[in-house]
Design a protein around this motif. Structure first.
Motif, PDB file in Angstrom:
ATOM      1  N   ALA A 415       0.856  -1.189   0.000  1.00 23.55           N
ATOM      2  CA  ALA A 415       0.000   0.000   0.000  1.00 23.55           C
ATOM      3  C   ALA A 415       0.886   1.231   0.000  1.00 23.55           C
ATOM      4  N   LYS A 416       0.397   2.276  -0.634  1.00 24.87           N
ATOM      5  CA  LYS A 416       1.128   3.540  -0.620  1.00 24.87           C
ATOM      6  C   LYS A 416       1.282   4.027   0.821  1.00 24.87           C
ATOM      7  N   ALA A 432      -0.452  -1.472  -8.140  1.00 25.91           N
ATOM      8  CA  ALA A 432      -1.634  -2.174  -8.652  1.00 25.91           C
ATOM      9  C   ALA A 432      -2.820  -1.230  -8.559  1.00 25.91           C
ATOM     10  N   ASP A 433      -3.880  -1.572  -9.288  1.00 21.93           N
ATOM     11  CA  ASP A 433      -5.098  -0.766  -9.234  1.00 21.93           C
ATOM     12  C   ASP A 433      -5.992  -1.143  -8.064  1.00 21.93           C
ATOM     13  N   ARG A 434      -5.826  -2.387  -7.580  1.00 21.29           N
ATOM     14  CA  ARG A 434      -6.709  -2.879  -6.534  1.00 21.29           C
ATOM     15  C   ARG A 434      -5.909  -3.709  -5.536  1.00 21.29           C
ATOM     16  N   PHE A 435      -6.426  -3.787  -4.319  1.00 19.50           N
ATOM     17  CA  PHE A 435      -5.869  -4.715  -3.353  1.00 19.50           C
ATOM     18  C   PHE A 435      -6.353  -6.128  -3.681  1.00 19.50           C
ATOM     19  N   PRO A 436      -5.619  -7.161  -3.270  1.00 19.97           N
ATOM     20  CA  PRO A 436      -6.068  -8.535  -3.565  1.00 19.97           C
ATOM     21  C   PRO A 436      -7.403  -8.890  -2.930  1.00 19.97           C
ATOM     22  N   HIS A 437      -7.767  -8.219  -1.826  1.00 17.95           N
ATOM     23  CA  HIS A 437      -9.034  -8.530  -1.160  1.00 17.95           C
ATOM     24  C   HIS A 437     -10.205  -7.716  -1.686  1.00 17.95           C
ATOM     25  N   ASP A 438      -9.958  -6.802  -2.620  1.00 21.33           N
ATOM     26  CA  ASP A 438     -11.043  -5.954  -3.116  1.00 21.33           C
ATOM     27  C   ASP A 438     -12.103  -6.744  -3.874  1.00 21.33           C
ATOM     28  N   ASP A 439     -11.753  -7.924  -4.358  1.00 23.60           N
ATOM     29  CA  ASP A 439     -12.705  -8.721  -5.131  1.00 23.60           C
ATOM     30  C   ASP A 439     -13.434  -9.771  -4.289  1.00 23.60           C
ATOM     31  N   LEU A 440     -13.201  -9.745  -2.971  1.00 25.70           N
ATOM     32  CA  LEU A 440     -13.886 -10.713  -2.118  1.00 25.70           C
ATOM     33  C   LEU A 440     -15.391 -10.461  -2.113  1.00 25.70           C
ATOM     34  N   GLU A 441     -16.153 -11.535  -2.129  1.00 28.75           N
ATOM     35  CA  GLU A 441     -17.604 -11.438  -1.981  1.00 28.75           C
ATOM     36  C   GLU A 441     -17.965 -11.847  -0.561  1.00 28.75           C
ATOM     37  N   TYR A 442     -18.771 -11.025   0.088  1.00 23.92           N
ATOM     38  CA  TYR A 442     -19.104 -11.272   1.491  1.00 23.92           C
ATOM     39  C   TYR A 442     -20.545 -11.763   1.601  1.00 23.92           C
ATOM     40  N   ALA A 443     -20.689 -12.847   2.296  1.00 31.18           N
ATOM     41  CA  ALA A 443     -22.033 -13.382   2.565  1.00 31.18           C
ATOM     42  C   ALA A 443     -21.976 -14.183   3.858  1.00 31.18           C
ATOM     43  N   PRO A 444     -23.037 -14.147   4.668  1.00 35.44           N
ATOM     44  CA  PRO A 444     -23.042 -14.961   5.891  1.00 35.44           C
ATOM     45  C   PRO A 444     -22.938 -16.446   5.583  1.00 35.44           C
ATOM     46  N   ARG A 445     -22.323 -17.195   6.460  1.00 33.81           N
ATOM     47  CA  ARG A 445     -22.196 -18.647   6.276  1.00 33.81           C
ATOM     48  C   ARG A 445     -23.510 -19.343   6.606  1.00 33.81           C
ATOM     49  N   ARG A 446     -23.661 -20.502   5.997  1.00 34.52           N
ATOM     50  CA  ARG A 446     -24.863 -21.313   6.219  1.00 34.52           C
ATOM     51  C   ARG A 446     -24.468 -22.720   6.642  1.00 34.52           C
TER      52      ARG A 446
END
Length: 446
Positions: A415-416, A432-446
Motif C-alpha cells: 500500500a502507498k 496495482a489498481d486494486r488490493f487482492p481482497h477488493d474482489d472478495l464477496e461477502y455473505a453470511p455462512r450457512r
C-alpha cells in the motif's frame, strides 16, 4: 510504581476482598479523588452516558496510581476522558445532564452519537453471524473457516471496561447491538455440521465473568466433538480480577474445569488481555497465572496499541519480557479498531510498526511469538510488516494472518505510504489498481 525492564515485577499486596463494581453512578465521587473540577467531572459523566463505564475495587485500589492522575495509564485505561468524543457532542449531553433533562431525551441523544461510532466493525452482525436450521445462530460469529466465536448471554459484561474497547456496543443496554446466545447444544450441532471448524473462542464481554457452573454448560458439549482441537477463552480477568482464580469461592472448581478440557485432549488457550505492565505487578496475578498453567492450559497474551496508554516500545518490551518470564506466550499487538473513540486512541500505522519493531528487537526469541501490528478488518487480520522503499516509492508491506479467503493468507501486498493512515480503509494500493481482497464477496455462512 515504576516501569522496569530487567527487574522482577514489583510485588503489590495481594487482596482477597469481595468483588465490588463501580459504574457511571459512582463517577462523580471517584473523579473527585482525581482532583477534577465540577465542569470536568460533568464532561466525563457526559462521555460515560454514551460509552460504558465500569470498574472495580481491585483496579481502583491496587492498579491506579492516584498521585499521577489524570495521566496515569491505568486511570486512562478505565476512566472516560472528556475529549474522547467530539466537543460538540460532549457539550450537548453535558447540557442535558446539567438541566436534569428526562432520561429518555438523554438516551435519545446518546443513541444518535453512538450510531456514528460504527458500533459493529468488520461486518460483525451483517457478515459474521451464520444461519443454521431455521435462522441465524444467536451469539455466534463464523468469519474464518476453522474458528467459531461464541458470546454466552451470561458473559455480557466484564470485571471492568477498557475505555478503548471495540466491543463497547455490547455494554450500552441496546439489545439490537448485542451478540448473545444461550443454547450450547445449538453451538455444538452447528460445529458438528461444519467439519472445517477446529477451534472455538468463548468470548463476550468477558467469558470469565461467568461462574464455573455456567461456563461448564457451554464447554462440556464441545468436548463431545472430536474435530474440536482447541477451546479459547477470551478474558481480561487476570488483569482486572485475578482473584477469580485464587480466592473466589469457585476458583478451584474453575481450575478443575480447565483440567477436564485438557484431559479431554483439547488445547485450552487462555487468551489474556494485558494492556500495560502495571497489570502484571501484583503478586496475586503471578499466583493466578501459576494456578492456570498448572491445569495444562496455555496462556496467550494480547492487547491493542493505544495512544496515551501504551504507545511506547519500552512498555511493550517490558510486557512481553515479563509475560515470557511468567510462562505466558505473547500473541498479538492489535491496531485500535475502527469503532468507538478510535480517533482519540488510534496510533498511525507507520508509528505502530515502529513501536512494534523497536520492542520486538529487544526481546528473546521466546517472546517473538508475538505478531503485529495487526488490524482485524472486514476481509481479515492484516499485519503491517514494515515500511520500505520499492521502485522509488515509499510503501507499507502487508500480509493477511487470517482472511475470509484462505488463499490470500500469507501473501504479501503493498500500500502507498500514508503517515496519517490508521486503518486498512485509509490505504491505497501500490503497484496495482486494486488490493487482492477488493474482489472478495461477502455473505453470511450457512
Amino acid at each position: 510504581m515504576t516501569l522496569v525492564n530487567d527487574a522482577a515485577p514489583t510485588a503489590v499486596r495481594s487482596t482477597g476482598r469481595k468483588f465490588r463494581a463501580f459504574t457511571a453512578k459512582h463517577l462523580d465521587e471517584l473523579t473527585v479523588r482525581a482532583g477534577l473540577s465540577p465542569e470536568q467531572r460533568l464532561a466525563i459523566r457526559a462521555v460515560a452516558t454514551v460509552l460504558p463505564f465500569r470498574t472495580n475495587s481491585y483496579v481502583i485500589e491496587e492498579l491506579i496510581d492516584w498521585s499521577a492522575v489524570p495521566d496515569d495509564p491505568i486511570y486512562r485505561l478505565v476512566f472516560p476522558q472528556e475529549d474522547m468524543l467530539p466537543a460538540e457532542d460532549v457539550a450537548r449531553i453535558a447540557d442535558l445532564l446539567r438541566r436534569e433533562a428526562p432520561r429518555q431525551e438523554i438516551e435519545a441523544e446518546a443513541n444518535r452519537i453512538r450510531a456514528r461510532l460504527n458500533p459493529h466493525p468488520a461486518g460483525q452482525l451483517q457478515l459474521n453471524v451464520p444461519t443454521f436450521g431455521d435462522g441465524v445462530v444467536p451469539g455466534m460469529q463464523h468469519k474464518y473457516d476453522e474458528t467459531v466465536l461464541y458470546f454466552p448471554k451470561q458473559g455480557q459484561t466484564c470485571h471492568a471496561y477498557c475505555t478503548y474497547c471495540f466491543r463497547w456496543a455490547q455494554f450500552v443496554g441496546d439489545p439490537d447491538l448485542k451478540l448473545a446466545g444461550d443454547d450450547a447444544y445449538q453451538l455444538r450441532d452447528y460445529i458438528a455440521a461444519h467439519p472445517e471448524v477446529t477451534s472455538v473462542l468463548i468470548t463476550g464481554g468477558d467469558a470469565m465473568i461467568m461462574g464455573e457452573p455456567v461456563l461448564r454448560r457451554y464447554v462440556e458439549p464441545l468436548l463431545e466433538l472430536e474435530q474440536v482441537e482447541s477451546i479459547r477463552i477470551g478474558t481480561k480477568s487476570l488483569a482486572y480480577w485475578p482473584q477469580k482464580f485464587v480466592t473466589d469461592p469457585d476458583a478451584d472448581d474453575m481450575l478443575r474445569l480447565f483440567e477436564q478440557v485438557v484431559d479431554a485432549g483439547k488445547n485450552l488457550a487462555f487468551m489474556a488481555h494485558f494492556s500495560h505492565p502495571r497489570e502484571l505487578e501484583p503478586q496475586i496475578v503471578h499466583d493466578a497465572v501459576r494456578r492456570i498453567r498448572d491445569t495444562g492450559a496455555v496462556i496467550r497474551t494480547q492487547a491493542p496499541l493505544i495512544r496515551s496508554i501504551n504507545d511506547d516500545p519500552r512498555v511493550w518490551e517490558t510486557m512481553w519480557r515479563t509475560q515470557t518470564r511468567m510462562g505466558m506466550v505473547p500473541y498479538y499487538m492489535f491496531v485500535e479498531r475502527d469503532t468507538g473513540p478510535q480517533d482519540y486512541f488510534a496510533v498511525p500505522l507507520g508509528r505502530a510498526w515502529e513501536i512494534f519493531r523497536d520492542a520486538y528487537k529487544h526481546v528473546s526469541g521466546l517472546a517473538r511469538t508475538v505478531r503485529g501490528p495487526s488490524m482485524s478488518a472486514t476481509p481479515g487480520k492484516v499485519c503491517v510488516d514494515g515500511v520500505l522503499e520499492l521502485a522509488g516509492e515509499k510503501v507499507f508491506a502487508l500480509h493477511f494472518i487470517q482472511c475470509r479467503d484462505p488463499e490470500l493468507v500469507g501473501r504479501p501486498f503493498f500500500a502507498k505510504y500514508d503517515p496519517e493512515a490508521v486503518w486498512l480503509d485509509d490505504l491505497k494500493p501500490a503497484f496495482a489498481d486494486r488490493f487482492p481482497h477488493d474482489d472478495l464477496e461477502y455473505a453470511p455462512r450457512r
